[in-house]
Design an enzyme around this catalytic site. Structure first.
Site, PDB file in Angstrom:
ATOM      1  N   ALA A 185     -15.505   0.516  -1.742  1.00 38.89           N
ATOM      2  CA  ALA A 185     -14.757   1.710  -2.509  1.00 38.89           C
ATOM      3  C   ALA A 185     -13.635   2.356  -1.616  1.00 38.89           C
ATOM      4  O   ALA A 185     -12.830   2.944  -1.994  1.00 38.89           O
ATOM      5  CB  ALA A 185     -15.897   2.661  -2.979  1.00 38.89           C
ATOM      6  N   GLU A 218      -6.855  -7.736   3.481  1.00 40.35           N
ATOM      7  CA  GLU A 218      -7.531  -7.079   2.494  1.00 40.35           C
ATOM      8  C   GLU A 218      -8.244  -8.151   1.907  1.00 40.35           C
ATOM      9  O   GLU A 218      -7.664  -8.884   1.339  1.00 40.35           O
ATOM     10  CB  GLU A 218      -6.721  -6.146   2.063  1.00 40.35           C
TER      11      GLU A 218
HETATM   12  C1  DQA Z   1     -15.060  -4.744  -3.720  1.00 44.77           C
HETATM   13  C2  DQA Z   1     -13.934  -3.970  -5.039  1.00 44.77           C
HETATM   14  C3  DQA Z   1     -14.377  -2.705  -4.802  1.00 44.77           C
HETATM   15  O1  DQA Z   1     -13.385  -1.700  -5.948  1.00 44.77           O
HETATM   16  C4  DQA Z   1     -15.601  -1.844  -4.798  1.00 44.77           C
HETATM   17  O2  DQA Z   1     -15.794  -0.696  -4.791  1.00 44.77           O
HETATM   18  C5  DQA Z   1     -16.726  -2.782  -4.009  1.00 44.77           C
HETATM   19  C6  DQA Z   1     -16.430  -3.982  -3.910  1.00 44.77           C
HETATM   20  C7  DQA Z   1     -15.197  -6.239  -3.951  1.00 44.77           C
HETATM   21  O3  DQA Z   1     -15.438  -7.008  -3.171  1.00 44.77           O
HETATM   22  O4  DQA Z   1     -14.680  -6.573  -5.141  1.00 44.77           O
HETATM   23  O5  DQA Z   1     -17.408  -2.023  -3.370  1.00 44.77           O
HETATM   24  O6  DQA Z   1     -14.367  -4.477  -2.547  1.00 44.77           O
END
Ligand code: DQA
Length: 149
Positions: free
Chosen positions: A82, A103
């Site tokens: 997040a 990312e």
């Molecule tokens: C995440 C996607 C994010 O929006 C979320 O808050 C996560 C996991 C993913 O791996 O899909 O904690 O990074």
């Protein structure tokens, strides 16, 4: 041998039991195994970490910057959870170090809630990948290895 640093942010320690319909049933330990295999296949050394604390993640990006300057870092794969959607501090840390960073998100954040559509990390990242499930991790390691040659 160069290091691939795989960083995981908040709540990723809950993988396996956390919203399995979204994130699958693999645990973070399973993800580490996938990364070990991928690194071995690409001649990289794995450093795999998770933290629920933004400042600790900032410190680890700075540490990566020092490895980058020393020529021993292949790059960073970062699932910031997040914090992706909230953290200017992580954006600045990546920008400030000049590291190669991918990312990564397990889920396709663009097919989810609107608040997940914006990333503070994407403008500072070399590449972005999402929606491949946990297989995104070994794919990102392969991508890092390909970029390094
Ligand atoms: C995440 C996607 C994010 O929006 C979320 O808050 C996560 C996991 C993913 O791996 O899909 O904690 O990074």
């Amino acid at each position: 041998m160069k290091t691939a640093l795989v960083l995981n942010g908040p709540n990723l320690n809950l993988l396996g039991t956390r919203e399995p319909a979204v994130y699958g049933s693999a645990t973070l330990a399973d993800v580490e195994q996938l990364c070990e295999k991928a690194c071995a296949a690409h001649g990289l050394k794995l450093d795999f970490r998770q933290s629920n604390h933004e400042g600790e993640l900032v410190d680890w990006i700075h540490e990566a910057g020092r490895l980058h300057a020393a020529g021993t870092l292949a790059g960073v794969i970062f699932n910031a959870g997040a914090y992706t959607h909230t953290s200017i501090a992580l954006h600045d840390a990546i920008k400030g170090t000049g590291i190669t960073l991918i990312e990564l998100h397990i889920s396709n954040v663009h097919a989810r809630e609107a608040f997940r559509h914006h990333s503070y990390l994407s403008p500072a990242a070399k590449a972005v990948m999402c929606g491949f499930g946990v297989q995104g991790y070994p794919l990102a390691i392969a991508g890092l290895a390909a970029m390094a040659v």
